[in-house]
Write a protein that holds these residues in place. Sequence first.
Motif, short mmCIF file in Angstrom:
data_model
loop_
_atom_site.label_atom_id
_atom_site.label_comp_id
_atom_site.label_asym_id
_atom_site.label_seq_id
_atom_site.Cartn_x
_atom_site.Cartn_y
_atom_site.Cartn_z
N UNK A 1 -8.43 -6.23 -22.61
CA UNK A 1 -8.54 -6.58 -21.21
C UNK A 1 -7.37 -5.96 -20.46
N UNK A 2 -7.67 -5.26 -19.35
CA UNK A 2 -6.65 -4.61 -18.55
C UNK A 2 -6.53 -5.33 -17.22
N UNK A 3 -5.30 -5.49 -16.73
CA UNK A 3 -5.14 -6.18 -15.46
C UNK A 3 -3.77 -5.98 -14.84
N UNK A 4 -3.65 -6.31 -13.58
CA UNK A 4 -2.39 -6.26 -12.84
C UNK A 4 -2.51 -7.22 -11.67
N UNK A 5 -1.40 -7.64 -11.13
CA UNK A 5 -1.48 -8.50 -9.95
C UNK A 5 -0.68 -7.90 -8.81
N UNK A 6 -0.93 -8.41 -7.60
CA UNK A 6 -0.30 -7.83 -6.41
C UNK A 6 1.21 -8.05 -6.41
#
Length: 254
Positions: A185-190
Amino acid sequence: MKKVFFMLALALTSTAAMAQSTRIIKGAVVDKNGNPLPGATVEATNGAESTTVDADGTFSLEVSRWLNTATARYAGMRKKTLEVQDGDMVFRLSPKFEMDWFVNVVSGVVTMDSYNFYTDVPNTTYSLGLMGGFLGKNWGGYTKLLWTPNSSFASEPAVPTVTIGATKRVFSFMHAYAGVGYGKVSGADKEEYYYSNPGGDILYKYVSNNDAMAFDLGVIFRIKNHISANVGISWVTDFDQKNFYFSAGVGYVF
């Protein structure tokens, strides 16, 4: 002399009556591809009459004129019952444990938990993959692999999302499928983006690529004899971030 003629007439009448009370049924017993099944049996349903099919797959059987149906049997095949008719009767038998193998090429869209800082929407990319398995008369199984190429795919190949599951026949032309497996799972947040690249040109940035579970759900369609198609969704999550794979494919059944 009159007595002799009377007995002869009675015998002839009885013979004619017996002939009228029976009939001959004939035809062939074959598999679903039309190949003969020598050694199969054809019997009067709920009756005592039966016969063995010849080497060329044909049969002939004398049965009661009032017989309505006849049944064909062969080892490893499902029995088949047909209504008795005047012309040739063709019994087409199918295997008891029939299955069809299929391979599909799959592609689709992936929605990731990474954000475009300016538009505040999840980032999307594409996926490519393969799906294959077997479709049974009722239950079957499959394996699906989906790759999501990244910007440095040549030097860092993306880890595929792999799912394994079962298929269930819903209609003659449609099978539902569900499965579980492994993916990344790939992700990032602001907030991470804001502190790592304030005012820069990069609109989004992946900050994680974690091990995750994958869950699969969809349907497989049988189109004509040898064409298959599938549509479905895969949910990949580490229970903190999530990716959704919306995919469709087409392939061959053999």
